[in-house]
Design a protein around this motif. Sequence first.
Motif, PDB file in Angstrom:
ATOM      1  N   MET A 107       0.845  -1.195   0.000  1.00 52.91           N
ATOM      2  CA  MET A 107       0.000   0.000   0.000  1.00 52.91           C
ATOM      3  C   MET A 107       0.882   1.247   0.000  1.00 52.91           C
ATOM      4  N   ALA A 108       0.452   2.265  -0.724  1.00 53.17           N
ATOM      5  CA  ALA A 108       1.188   3.520  -0.809  1.00 53.17           C
ATOM      6  C   ALA A 108       0.265   4.677  -0.455  1.00 53.17           C
ATOM      7  N   LEU A 109       0.875   5.814  -0.103  1.00 54.58           N
ATOM      8  CA  LEU A 109       0.137   7.026   0.229  1.00 54.58           C
ATOM      9  C   LEU A 109       0.510   8.111  -0.765  1.00 54.58           C
ATOM     10  N   PHE A 110      -0.508   8.687  -1.408  1.00 55.87           N
ATOM     11  CA  PHE A 110      -0.317   9.744  -2.394  1.00 55.87           C
ATOM     12  C   PHE A 110      -1.054  11.004  -1.950  1.00 55.87           C
ATOM     13  N   ALA A 111      -0.652  12.155  -2.508  1.00 58.06           N
ATOM     14  CA  ALA A 111      -1.347  13.411  -2.224  1.00 58.06           C
ATOM     15  C   ALA A 111      -1.363  14.297  -3.454  1.00 58.06           C
ATOM     16  N   ILE A 112      -2.393  15.104  -3.532  1.00 58.76           N
ATOM     17  CA  ILE A 112      -2.551  16.106  -4.581  1.00 58.76           C
ATOM     18  C   ILE A 112      -3.642  17.055  -4.116  1.00 58.76           C
ATOM     19  N   GLY A 113      -3.673  18.261  -4.634  1.00 55.37           N
ATOM     20  CA  GLY A 113      -4.705  19.205  -4.225  1.00 55.37           C
ATOM     21  C   GLY A 113      -5.261  20.006  -5.379  1.00 55.37           C
ATOM     22  N   ASP A 114      -6.313  20.752  -5.068  1.00 53.47           N
ATOM     23  CA  ASP A 114      -6.840  21.781  -5.968  1.00 53.47           C
ATOM     24  C   ASP A 114      -7.367  21.228  -7.295  1.00 53.47           C
ATOM     25  N   PHE A 115      -8.344  20.348  -7.206  1.00 58.81           N
ATOM     26  CA  PHE A 115      -8.968  19.845  -8.427  1.00 58.81           C
ATOM     27  C   PHE A 115      -9.866  20.907  -9.064  1.00 58.81           C
ATOM     28  N   HIS A 116     -10.507  21.744  -8.263  1.00 62.03           N
ATOM     29  CA  HIS A 116     -11.390  22.794  -8.783  1.00 62.03           C
ATOM     30  C   HIS A 116     -12.338  22.254  -9.861  1.00 62.03           C
ATOM     31  N   LEU A 117     -13.056  21.218  -9.528  1.00 62.20           N
ATOM     32  CA  LEU A 117     -13.963  20.587 -10.487  1.00 62.20           C
ATOM     33  C   LEU A 117     -15.217  21.432 -10.687  1.00 62.20           C
ATOM     34  N   HIS A 174      -5.680  -0.459  -3.243  1.00 66.09           N
ATOM     35  CA  HIS A 174      -5.434  -0.520  -1.804  1.00 66.09           C
ATOM     36  C   HIS A 174      -4.593   0.644  -1.301  1.00 66.09           C
ATOM     37  N   ASP A 175      -4.311   1.611  -2.190  1.00 63.73           N
ATOM     38  CA  ASP A 175      -3.548   2.793  -1.808  1.00 63.73           C
ATOM     39  C   ASP A 175      -4.474   3.854  -1.214  1.00 63.73           C
ATOM     40  N   THR A 176      -3.864   4.873  -0.624  1.00 62.88           N
ATOM     41  CA  THR A 176      -4.602   6.004  -0.057  1.00 62.88           C
ATOM     42  C   THR A 176      -4.213   7.274  -0.799  1.00 62.88           C
ATOM     43  N   LEU A 177      -5.215   8.060  -1.155  1.00 58.19           N
ATOM     44  CA  LEU A 177      -5.011   9.330  -1.868  1.00 58.19           C
ATOM     45  C   LEU A 177      -5.610  10.450  -1.022  1.00 58.19           C
ATOM     46  N   TYR A 223      -2.950   5.589   8.561  1.00 54.77           N
ATOM     47  CA  TYR A 223      -2.268   4.972   7.418  1.00 54.77           C
ATOM     48  C   TYR A 223      -1.095   4.196   7.997  1.00 54.77           C
ATOM     49  N   GLU A 224      -1.216   2.865   7.994  1.00 56.99           N
ATOM     50  CA  GLU A 224      -0.224   2.005   8.644  1.00 56.99           C
ATOM     51  C   GLU A 224      -0.019   2.495  10.083  1.00 56.99           C
ATOM     52  N   ASP A 225       1.204   2.857  10.486  1.00 59.53           N
ATOM     53  CA  ASP A 225       1.398   3.318  11.863  1.00 59.53           C
ATOM     54  C   ASP A 225       1.459   4.837  11.972  1.00 59.53           C
ATOM     55  N   TYR A 226       0.963   5.536  10.953  1.00 58.53           N
ATOM     56  CA  TYR A 226       0.896   6.991  10.951  1.00 58.53           C
ATOM     57  C   TYR A 226      -0.527   7.462  11.215  1.00 58.53           C
ATOM     58  N   ALA A 227      -0.644   8.598  11.877  1.00 53.89           N
ATOM     59  CA  ALA A 227      -1.911   9.315  11.951  1.00 53.89           C
ATOM     60  C   ALA A 227      -1.858  10.443  10.923  1.00 53.89           C
ATOM     61  N   LEU A 228      -2.862  10.483  10.055  1.00 48.32           N
ATOM     62  CA  LEU A 228      -2.996  11.562   9.076  1.00 48.32           C
ATOM     63  C   LEU A 228      -3.887  12.622   9.700  1.00 48.32           C
TER      64      LEU A 228
END
Length: 246
Positions: A1-11, A45-48, A114-119
Amino acid sequence: MALFAIGDFHLSFQTPEKSMDVFGAAWRHHEEKITRNCEALVGPHDTLVITGDHSWGRKLPKCEQDLAFIAALPGRKILLRGNHDMFWDAKRTASLNRRFAGKLSFLQNNFFAYEDYALVGTKGFTFEGPFYLDKQGRVIGWDEEREAHAKKLIERECVRLRRSLDAAVEAGYKKFLLFLHYPPTNILEQQSPFTDIAEEYGVEQVIYSHCHGEERFHDSLQGTVRGIAYRLVSGDYLDFRPVKIL
């Protein structure tokens, strides 16, 4: 599993008058870029984490297609509140999490694992001027009334952020990733209440967005500062390609 990030879709599927195409080539058909890049990078199974400004709709019924677009992207989606997310009143986070359970998660006054992290995260705020410049482009003053108002908003957002962090600590977490919509500092700062909180709690990374256009990509901290990694994930900065955080 991986953790990704992105912002500002402005849909703007239900608000076509707010299409971002007018802001240049980087934004033209950006929805297609989002879909293509997320499908290529993010597994089921990843987190975005999407760091705010999801939809131009001012009320939830005007955001339904935009949120459905996000829900259809691969992986677990965690949404942070942005300054343009008018559909998301600060008091409605719990009701949004109930309504979209199993599809979308809304991050504010809470945390997600996320795994042993708190987001953890909050919208944040920073004073963006106006700044007054001399003929050489140096800042010689600013709107002090607006700065005073900004300080009140920053204090409120810091309370919300501490609430999230304290809840994570109470649950036994010792590793934290902090998500903001606004940058943690403005163009005059190297330190702020948000960076102070990050250092106090031992946050490993601060991930933020909001800064659009090349002239603003360097408004705030990037790279490792006082032991914390700062990362800008604005959509146009990444050409709408989610960045791997972990």
